[in-house]
Write an enzyme that holds these catalytic residues in place. Structure first.
Site, short mmCIF file in Angstrom:
data_model
loop_
_atom_site.label_atom_id
_atom_site.label_comp_id
_atom_site.label_asym_id
_atom_site.label_seq_id
_atom_site.Cartn_x
_atom_site.Cartn_y
_atom_site.Cartn_z
N HIS A 148 -1.28 -14.17 4.72
CA HIS A 148 -2.60 -14.29 5.36
C HIS A 148 -2.63 -15.40 6.39
CE1 HIS A 148 -3.79 -11.52 2.23
NE2 HIS A 148 -4.64 -11.12 3.15
N GLU B 118 -5.20 1.02 -0.23
CA GLU B 118 -4.08 0.07 -0.15
C GLU B 118 -3.24 0.05 -1.42
OE1 GLU B 118 -5.50 -3.94 0.61
OE2 GLU B 118 -7.19 -3.71 -0.73
N ASP C 239 -0.93 -4.27 2.06
CA ASP C 239 -0.76 -4.09 0.62
C ASP C 239 -0.18 -2.73 0.29
OD1 ASP C 239 -1.43 -6.50 -0.71
OD2 ASP C 239 -3.51 -6.22 -0.10
N CYS D 112 -6.75 -0.84 8.86
CA CYS D 112 -7.10 -2.24 9.15
C CYS D 112 -5.97 -3.19 8.81
CB CYS D 112 -8.40 -2.65 8.47
SG CYS D 112 -8.31 -2.60 6.68
C1 PEP Z 1 -4.14 -4.94 3.87
O1 PEP Z 1 -3.75 -5.11 2.71
O2 PEP Z 1 -3.53 -4.25 4.70
C2 PEP Z 1 -5.40 -5.57 4.32
C3 PEP Z 1 -5.94 -5.26 5.48
O3 PEP Z 1 -5.96 -6.52 3.55
P1 PEP Z 1 -5.33 -7.99 3.33
O4 PEP Z 1 -4.25 -8.19 4.34
O5 PEP Z 1 -6.45 -8.95 3.49
O6 PEP Z 1 -4.81 -7.91 1.93
MG MG Z 2 -5.04 -5.93 1.23
#
Ligand code: PEP
Ligand code: MG
Length: 553
Positions: free
Chosen positions: A187, A429, A453, A500
């Site tokens: 992140h 995910e 994920d 996303c």
């Molecule tokens: C993902 O898992 O692709 C996602 C958009 O959520 P995060 O990266 O916050 O886990």
């Molecule tokens: Mg995620």
């Protein structure tokens, strides 16, 4: 000249002095002091600095997230001025204890006292007193609040940065990031891309503490790091920087243009954000909406659960500033690498598979309800949609919908204004959600695929794993087939599907996404115009059959 190599995780060239992130090591030295008057003066000086910092944080929060959130810093100032608190520290110092130990001991006494009170509000003040004391201890020991104490912008170096540390950085001070560890899917890397700041991770121990203060040029695309560059290297990298800037200017011309392919297919290009401040970048880059607001960063910025009012202000600000464009807010996705101490989650062997995201919300309904109340209240001020992370089962979605209906009814009874209809969507995910996407599609208004994920769980590869890059392949046919399956099931049920996860911005796959039938791509704000440029250069019907045949092969 010294050249190091890391992994580029957020593009762009940056040049400036290297500065190591200042983090207290958590250990507080205890010693006896002879000159207690001088020690009292040290404490008083640190307390004064802390008061000034809190005043500045109050002003920043007031401008960015509103009065309600800002008040927290005002209450911290009051606490730091509390006579009992100050006298307790002074008494210990007069008894010969050093100031940092006296502050830490006083914090524990007061925190214990608060924690033992009957009133839930007073119990929660335990975290506050620890927080203000931590600030004073940090000043006394030379650790810096917010990690940076520099008048000029710097290239920030660190072993690694936790998401909670990254969100609290003063962005105006950062030219780029270099970390010894970390991975492109963490992140922290995602935040760097959201902020549009060049970043390099996995540099290893070659990044020595002794480089502090030296001039460095980093290339966040290639992962190249050059200290004290000679004329040729400097010239090459600065030319690349100029080229990037020129390209950016060229892309500016695409502002206001639709995201339409040569053969007339439209795709929604939205943005991923982590805080209300990021809306500036969304508007600057002409994002069509917000496809993912990672609301957990509001939780990571705080030392206690953000209140309903604080959250309402943040969501309302975003909804209003987006002026009627869709704003998809994901409910909190705490857990795994995103940890907030006050959640007091048990230590887990496999946190990525543990109590995280929607599992926390369904286990702690009071936390979930507070967020949902804030979201429904904010829905009166724009086009808010709510999205739920880490879904694996149909029953979870049905339970979520019951809780949402309940919260709506409660607010209605209270006469609170709300939008007539608030779209509910889920993140796809986990492999389970893909396999059940036909059933899940009947329950919700949209799907958004979290490829970060989904790749991790499908390929059984830790997204944080530094030495696993080779195996973390988001282009893997298993992942792409999952996308196709979810898209087919979404469309069969008459709902739309987006991406996303970070893969959405990978322009080498845009044509594949269009062939699969993806309706929306949500990317970091700085990726909107490059993606628009790619979409507009594609004839989506030309290779569609070929791409789908290859996927099915
Ligand atoms: C993902 O898992 O692709 C996602 C958009 O959520 P995060 O990266 O916050 O886990
Ligand atoms: Mg995620």
């Amino acid at each position: 000249m010294i050249r190091l190599q890391g992994k580029g995780v957020s593009g762009g060239v940056a040049a400036g002095p290297l500065y190591f992130y200042r983090r207290g090591n958590g250990e507080i030295e205890r010693r006896e002091v002879a000159d207690t008057a001088a020690e009292l003066a040290r404490f008083e000086e640190a307390r004064k600095t802390a008061m000034e910092q809190l005043g500045a944080l109050y002003e920043k929060a007031l401008a960015e997230v509103g009065e309600e959130s800002a008040q927290l810093f005002e209450s911290h100032q009051l606490m730091l001025d509390d006579l009992d608190y100050v006298e307790s520290v002074q008494g210990m110092v007069e008894g010969g204890l050093n100031a940092e130990a006296a502050v830490a001991d006083t914090a524990e006494i007061f925190a214990e006292m608060f924690a033992n009170m009957d009133d839930a509000y007073m119990q929660a003040r335990a975290a506050d007193v620890r927080d203000i004391s931590g600030r004073v201890v940090g000043i006394l020991t030379g650790a810096v609040a917010g990690g940076i104490d520099s008048d000029v912008p710097v290239v920030l170096a660190s072993d690694d940065l936790a998401p909670s540390e990254t969100v609290q950085l003063d962005k105006s001070k950062i030219l780029g990031f270099v970390t010894r560890g970390g991975s492109g899917n963490s992140h922290t890397a995602i935040l760097a891309r959201t902020m549009g700041i060049p970043a390099i991770c996995s540099v290893g121990d070659a990044l020595e503490d002794g480089f502090e203060g030296r001039e460095v040029i980093i290339d966040g695309q290639t992962g190249e790091i050059v200290f004290d560059a000679d004329a040729a290297a400097r010239d090459r990298l600065l030319k690349k920087q100029a080229k990037e800037r020129a390209l950016k200017e060229l892309l500016e011309k695409l502002k206001g243009q639709p995201n339409v392919t040569i053969d007339g297919r439209s795709v929604m290009v939205y943005c991923n954000i982590g805080s209300p401040e990021d809306v500036d970048a969304v508007l600057q880059n002409d994002g069509g909406g917000i496809g993912l607001f990672r609301s957990e960063f509001l939780y990571l910025q705080n030392n206690d659960y953000p209140t309903e009012e604080q959250q309402f202000q943040a969501y309302k600000t975003v909804a209003e500033r987006m002026g009627g464009k869709r704003v998809i807010i994901r409910t909190l996705d705490i857990g795994a690498d995103k940890q907030a101490d006050y959640f007091q989650l048990d230590h887990e062997e496999n946190p990525a598979m543990g109590l995280r995201a929607i599992r926390i919300c369904l286990t702690r309904p009071e936390v979930f309800r507070t967020q949902l109340r804030a979201l429904y209240r904010a829905s009166a001020y724009g086009k808010i949609a709510i999205m739920f992370p880490m879904i694996t089962s149909v029953w979870e979605v049905q339970e979520i919908k019951r809780i949402c209906a309940n919260v709506r009814e409660e607010l209605m009874r209270e006469g609170v204004p709300m939008a007539d209809y608030v779209e509910l969507g889920i993140m796809i995910e986990t492999p389970a959600s893909v396999m059940l996407s036909d059933r899940l599609a009947k329950e919700v208004d949209f799907f958004s695929v979290g490829t970060n994920d989904l790749t991790q769980y499908t390929l059984a590869v830790d997204r944080q794993g530094q030495s696993l890059d080779r195996f973390f392949d988001a282009h893997h046919p298993a992942v792409l087939r999952m996308l196709k399956m979810a898209a087919d099931n979404a469309h069969a049920a008459g709902i739309w599907i987006g991406i996303c996860g970070e893969l959405g911005a990978d322009v080498s796959l845009t044509e594949t996404f269009l062939a699969i039938g993806i309706d929306e791509l949500s990317v970091s704000p700085s990726s909107v115009l490059p993606l628009r440029s790619t979409v507009r250069s594609i004839d989506s019907s030309a290779r569609r059959d070929e791409i789908l045949a290859e996927l099915a092969r």
